[in-house]
Design an enzyme around this catalytic site. Structure first.
Site, PDB file in Angstrom:
ATOM      1  N   ASP A 146       0.728  -1.394  -0.377  1.00  0.00           N
ATOM      2  CA  ASP A 146       0.142  -0.192   0.142  1.00  0.00           C
ATOM      3  C   ASP A 146       0.942   1.312   0.235  1.00  0.00           C
ATOM      4  OD1 ASP A 146      -2.200   1.349   0.130  1.00  0.00           O
ATOM      5  OD2 ASP A 146      -2.579   1.243   2.180  1.00  0.00           O
ATOM      6  N   HIS A 147       0.659   2.158  -0.384  1.00  0.00           N
ATOM      7  CA  HIS A 147       0.783   3.152  -0.091  1.00  0.00           C
ATOM      8  C   HIS A 147       0.490   4.279   0.812  1.00  0.00           C
ATOM      9  CE1 HIS A 147       1.561   3.037  -4.827  1.00  0.00           C
ATOM     10  NE2 HIS A 147       2.297   3.174  -4.391  1.00  0.00           N
TER      11      HIS A 147
ATOM     12  N   PHE B 240      -4.913   4.517   0.492  1.00  0.00           N
ATOM     13  CA  PHE B 240      -6.303   3.836  -0.361  1.00  0.00           C
ATOM     14  C   PHE B 240      -5.347   2.661  -1.372  1.00  0.00           C
ATOM     15  CE2 PHE B 240      -8.569   7.747   0.955  1.00  0.00           C
ATOM     16  CZ  PHE B 240      -8.396   7.257   2.491  1.00  0.00           C
ATOM     17  N   HIS B 241      -4.325   2.212  -1.691  1.00  0.00           N
ATOM     18  CA  HIS B 241      -4.414   1.465  -2.674  1.00  0.00           C
ATOM     19  C   HIS B 241      -3.561   0.157  -2.538  1.00  0.00           C
ATOM     20  CE1 HIS B 241      -3.211   6.003  -4.678  1.00  0.00           C
ATOM     21  NE2 HIS B 241      -3.804   5.312  -4.663  1.00  0.00           N
ATOM     22  N   PRO B 242      -4.323  -0.659  -1.766  1.00  0.00           N
ATOM     23  CA  PRO B 242      -4.025  -1.977  -0.818  1.00  0.00           C
ATOM     24  C   PRO B 242      -4.322  -2.844  -2.378  1.00  0.00           C
ATOM     25  CG  PRO B 242      -6.040  -1.320   0.003  1.00  0.00           C
ATOM     26  CD  PRO B 242      -5.615  -0.149  -1.037  1.00  0.00           C
TER      27      PRO B 242
END
Length: 528
Positions: A292-293, A467-469
């Protein structure tokens, strides 16, 4: 429910694409199961409505991480779309493909057909770009991509400051090399959000061979003799089953898809047995490789320039904002959470940009909270290629039980080093003449943090998910390069789970591309 050729689990960004493409053949019967509801909520359509969708159980699963050591013991809210359109119905609407090197890296890791030249046609095929067709953009496709409909002097100044700091202005982040400063393009149409449901699902809902069921919580995939033959799910409190003559396609996202695999007996055998689930396929990488970021929300107080903090500070200002949107579909109600983007390198040894900035004409203590009572801007910066890896695991056989999500942010020493460099770098940009005339004063993390250890700890205090899983059913481990689950027939994962490494940017556009390419694979294999 009877028999279908294909059962798609998840009506989000990937599932809507799959439903559209697979049902194009009228002879093919397609079932789309979505655990959430219909996307008829007004705040889904109004761009600023993400503020009312994230954290709202009507549209969000409202998940949380475990307490994170790298975040100094904090747990984070972990939004995931719980509605048709999935995260594309609640996200920041940024259209970002990443870098050519990301996909070339996938191919070089043993996944043929996933290099930049391979995937670019799938991006352009589905695109309807505001500037028309070109070698890198499409026209007339389903995904509308537009410029944002507002302007802020503080963001123009930040972009100018980037140039003074050696980061050039560019016109387009989506050509394969996104290094530079520009304004984000967004998935909107005439000032309204344009989700995957708007783009792909709604235009084909009348197809008689496509059945869409909302409120359907999938328990597991039914596996017989090593092959997926259907799914079991709950609808209106009653158990149901549906059978697939062709394939079952999991498109429930980086958290949802591995959870369904685990409940189906596909996962780490010891963990499943401890939960009372009979292992069908020992696959310890299911739910692993979570990437994630992590964004570091750095903020500065300013003077002599307008920000949203002032414009939305009172009822009169809010009324003017509402009126502008009502009359023109422009202004703050039409804006994505971030307007200006910057891609650059934390230091010279990186071959391409490894940092992404989301610059906003506002500031707040935490996402979803109140704006600060003074004019300010935020420059969130994230490490695009983190080395930290986490996990998501189910905690019970009950599909309603929340999973245990452990991203393990800042657990890798290189991630800590990059975080400290990122904070120093953004301070250097803010010190440039273009911004210094606004007398910026650092609010977060605070100028008192200077040493490597202090910056590392401050990163843990101000860091939050963007919110980038991805990566929890990765190609090369859980799935093969055609997205088939290893060890089980007629079962694929087609969503952000399959990314072997996270892309260098926002992940919604790559997820839709994966579904576009995945649908072609499913159709092609079905004809053999």
């Amino acid at each position: 429910m009877g028999d279908f050729d294909y059962i798609i689990v998840g009506g989000g960004s990937a599932g809507c694409v799959l439903a559209n493409r697979l049902s194009a053949d009228p002879k093919t019967r397609v079932l789309l199961l979505e655990a959430g509801g219909k996307d008829d909520y007004i705040w889904i359509k109004v761009p600023v409505g993400y503020l009312y969708c994230i954290g709202n159980p009507r549209t969000d699963w409202c998940l949380s991480t475990e307490a994170e050591a790298g975040l100094n013991g904090r747990a984070l809210k972990y939004p995931r779309g719980r509605v048709l359109g999935g995260c594309s119905s609640i996200n920041g609407m940024i259209y970002m493909r990443g870098q050519a090197a990301d996909y070339d890296g996938w191919r070089q890791a043993g996944n043929p057909g996933w290099g930049w030249d391979d995937v670019l046609p799938y991006f352009t095929r589905a695109e309807d770009h505001y500037d028309g067709a070109s070698p890198v953009h499409g026209s007339g496709g389903e995904i509308r991509v537009e410029k944002q409909r507002l302007r802020w002097d503080i963001l123009e100044a930040f972009r100018e400051a980037c140039g003074q700091a050696g980061i050039p202005a560019i016109g387009d982040f989506n050509t394969g090399d996104n290094e530079g400063a520009s304004f984000f393009q967004v998935t909107q149409r005439k000032g309204w959000r344009w989700s995957a449901s708007d783009a792909f699902l709604k235009p084909v809902r009348s197809r008689t061979n496509l059945k869409v069921v909302t409120g359907a919580l999938v328990d597991k995939v039914i596996i017989e003799q090593g092959r997926a033959v259907g799914v079991s799910y709950t609808l209106d409190g009653s158990p149901r089953t549906a059978r697939a003559n062709g394939e079952v396609l999991l498109a429930a996202g980086a958290i949802g898809s591995p959870a369904i695999l685990e409940r189906s007996g596909i996962g780490e055998a010891a963990h499943l047995s401890a939960l009372g689930i009979t292992p069908v396929c020992d696959a310890p990488q299911v739910g692993a490789n979570l990437q994630d970021h992590l964004q570091l929300r750095c903020a500065w107080r300013v003077s002599g320039v307008a920000t949203l903090n002032q414009r939305a500070a009172n009822l009169f200002g809010k009324a003017l904002i509402g009126l502008e949107y009502l009359l023109k579909r422009s202004g703050p109600m039409a804006m994505a959470p971030s307007q200006l983007g910057v891609f650059t390198r934390s230091d010279a040894h990186y071959a391409s940009a490894n940092l992404e900035y989301h610059v906003q004409p506002l500031s707040l203590e935490a996402f979803g909270g109140s704006l600060d009572p003074f004019p300010a801007f935020t420059a969130s910066v994230c490490n695009l290629r983190p080395e930290s890896r986490g996990t998501t695991r189910i905690t019970a056989a009950d599909p309603a039980a929340a999973p245990s999500i452990r991203p393990n942010y800042l657990s890798a020493s290189e991630d800590c080093r990059v975080a400290a460099q990122a904070i120093r770098q953004v301070r250097g940009i803010v010190a440039q003449p273009a911004l210094s005339r606004f007398r910026p004063e650092e609010v977060r993390p605070g100028i008192a943090f200077q040493s490597e250890d202090e910056l590392r700890r401050s990163a843990g205090d101000i860091g939050t998910t963007i919110f980038h899983p991805v990566g929890t059913a990765a190609m090369g481990t859980v799935t093969d390069h055609r997205l088939r689950v290893n060890g089980i027939g007629a079962l694929r994962v087609i969503d952000a789970s399959v990314m072997p490494a996270i892309t260098s940017g926002n992940t919604n556009a790559p997820t839709m591309m994966i579904a576009e390419k995945g649908a072609e694979m499913v159709i092609g294999d079905g004809k053999r």
